[in-house]
Design a protein around this motif. Structure first.
Motif, PDB file in Angstrom:
ATOM      1  N   THR A  43       4.084  11.241 -12.770  1.00  0.00           N
ATOM      2  CA  THR A  43       4.564  11.119 -14.134  1.00  0.00           C
ATOM      3  C   THR A  43       6.312  11.053 -14.028  1.00  0.00           C
ATOM      4  N   PRO A  44       6.725  12.355 -13.409  1.00  0.00           N
ATOM      5  CA  PRO A  44       8.207  12.075 -13.167  1.00  0.00           C
ATOM      6  C   PRO A  44       8.813  11.085 -12.705  1.00  0.00           C
TER       7      PRO A  44
ATOM      8  N   LEU B 101      11.610   5.720 -13.637  1.00  0.00           N
ATOM      9  CA  LEU B 101      11.695   4.225 -13.943  1.00  0.00           C
ATOM     10  C   LEU B 101      11.891   3.800 -15.229  1.00  0.00           C
ATOM     11  N   ALA B 102      11.175   4.237 -15.970  1.00  0.00           N
ATOM     12  CA  ALA B 102      10.957   3.673 -17.625  1.00  0.00           C
ATOM     13  C   ALA B 102      12.455   4.113 -18.214  1.00  0.00           C
ATOM     14  N   ASP B 103      12.871   5.091 -17.981  1.00  0.00           N
ATOM     15  CA  ASP B 103      14.316   5.398 -18.336  1.00  0.00           C
ATOM     16  C   ASP B 103      15.440   4.809 -17.917  1.00  0.00           C
ATOM     17  N   ALA B 104      15.274   4.358 -16.638  1.00  0.00           N
ATOM     18  CA  ALA B 104      16.154   3.512 -15.927  1.00  0.00           C
ATOM     19  C   ALA B 104      16.125   2.042 -16.485  1.00  0.00           C
ATOM     20  N   TYR B 105      14.856   1.418 -16.639  1.00  0.00           N
ATOM     21  CA  TYR B 105      15.068   0.213 -16.927  1.00  0.00           C
ATOM     22  C   TYR B 105      15.117   0.062 -18.678  1.00  0.00           C
ATOM     23  N   GLN B 106      14.950   1.179 -19.342  1.00  0.00           N
ATOM     24  CA  GLN B 106      15.165   1.237 -20.709  1.00  0.00           C
ATOM     25  C   GLN B 106      16.919   1.160 -20.932  1.00  0.00           C
ATOM     26  N   GLY B 107      17.414   1.784 -20.150  1.00  0.00           N
ATOM     27  CA  GLY B 107      18.997   1.909 -20.161  1.00  0.00           C
ATOM     28  C   GLY B 107      19.509   0.438 -19.982  1.00  0.00           C
TER      29      GLY B 107
ATOM     30  N   VAL C 203       0.832  -1.326  -0.001  1.00  0.00           N
ATOM     31  CA  VAL C 203       0.052  -0.025  -0.007  1.00  0.00           C
ATOM     32  C   VAL C 203       0.902   1.282  -0.047  1.00  0.00           C
ATOM     33  N   ILE C 204       1.884   1.298   0.964  1.00  0.00           N
ATOM     34  CA  ILE C 204       3.016   2.676   0.913  1.00  0.00           C
ATOM     35  C   ILE C 204       3.566   2.569  -0.306  1.00  0.00           C
ATOM     36  N   VAL C 205       3.887   1.571  -1.031  1.00  0.00           N
ATOM     37  CA  VAL C 205       4.757   1.545  -2.182  1.00  0.00           C
ATOM     38  C   VAL C 205       3.978   2.175  -3.244  1.00  0.00           C
ATOM     39  N   ARG C 206       2.615   1.790  -3.431  1.00  0.00           N
ATOM     40  CA  ARG C 206       1.561   2.088  -4.456  1.00  0.00           C
ATOM     41  C   ARG C 206       1.508   3.814  -4.054  1.00  0.00           C
ATOM     42  N   GLN C 207       1.345   3.882  -2.984  1.00  0.00           N
ATOM     43  CA  GLN C 207       1.249   5.592  -2.742  1.00  0.00           C
ATOM     44  C   GLN C 207       2.245   6.182  -3.133  1.00  0.00           C
ATOM     45  N   ARG C 208       3.520   5.876  -2.735  1.00  0.00           N
ATOM     46  CA  ARG C 208       4.633   6.605  -3.133  1.00  0.00           C
ATOM     47  C   ARG C 208       4.731   6.644  -4.755  1.00  0.00           C
ATOM     48  N   LEU C 209       4.454   5.543  -5.572  1.00  0.00           N
ATOM     49  CA  LEU C 209       4.434   5.807  -6.983  1.00  0.00           C
ATOM     50  C   LEU C 209       3.541   6.513  -7.333  1.00  0.00           C
ATOM     51  N   GLN C 210       2.362   6.709  -6.497  1.00  0.00           N
ATOM     52  CA  GLN C 210       1.194   7.703  -6.971  1.00  0.00           C
ATOM     53  C   GLN C 210       1.510   9.102  -6.829  1.00  0.00           C
TER      54      GLN C 210
END
Length: 120
Positions: A64-65, A70-76, A53-60
């Motif tokens: 978008t930033p 996260l997307a850029d990090a995994y794409q690398g 629950v806490i991680v979902r809240q942190r993600l929310q």
């Protein structure tokens, strides 16, 4: 060296292998996903349900930033894997030429450019 500078140049490294890169050179930190995940995991409770629950809240809250980071990090990481990078730092030009172990990106680019000039 103008030809190498105009090419697609990517540098793959991590926080333990500092590089000197000219402005405008794309530097991929391969440990970025782990660092972001560690940020999300700070002070989580032992209960997995509460932690989720806490991680979902942190993600929310990160919005978008954070999702883009996260997307850029995994794409690398994906890019490094698809290029067959085996060591870091690695300076890659045009997805074809690579110099391993050089922390001065300008020097690595000069080596690649010299190689390109001497090869038919």
């Amino acid at each position: 060296m103008a030809h190498a500078e105009a090419a697609d140049v990517r540098v793959f490294t991590d926080r333990h292998h500092a590089v000197e890169a000219p402005v405008g050179i794309h530097v991929v930190k391969l440990d970025a996903p782990a660092r972001i995940e560690a940020e999300l995991a700070v002070n989580l409770p032992a209960d997995p349900a509460q932690a989720a629950v806490i991680v979902r809240q942190r993600l929310q809250d990160g919005g978008t930033p954070l999702q883009q980071r996260l997307a850029d990090a995994y794409q690398g990481v994906t890019d490094a894997w698809s290029l067959g990078i085996t060591r870091i730092p690695a300076v890659v030009v045009d997805r074809r030429y690579v110099v391993y172990g050089e922390t001065d990106v300008s020097r690595a680019l000069a080596r690649i450019e010299e190689y390109r000039r001497t090869q038919p």
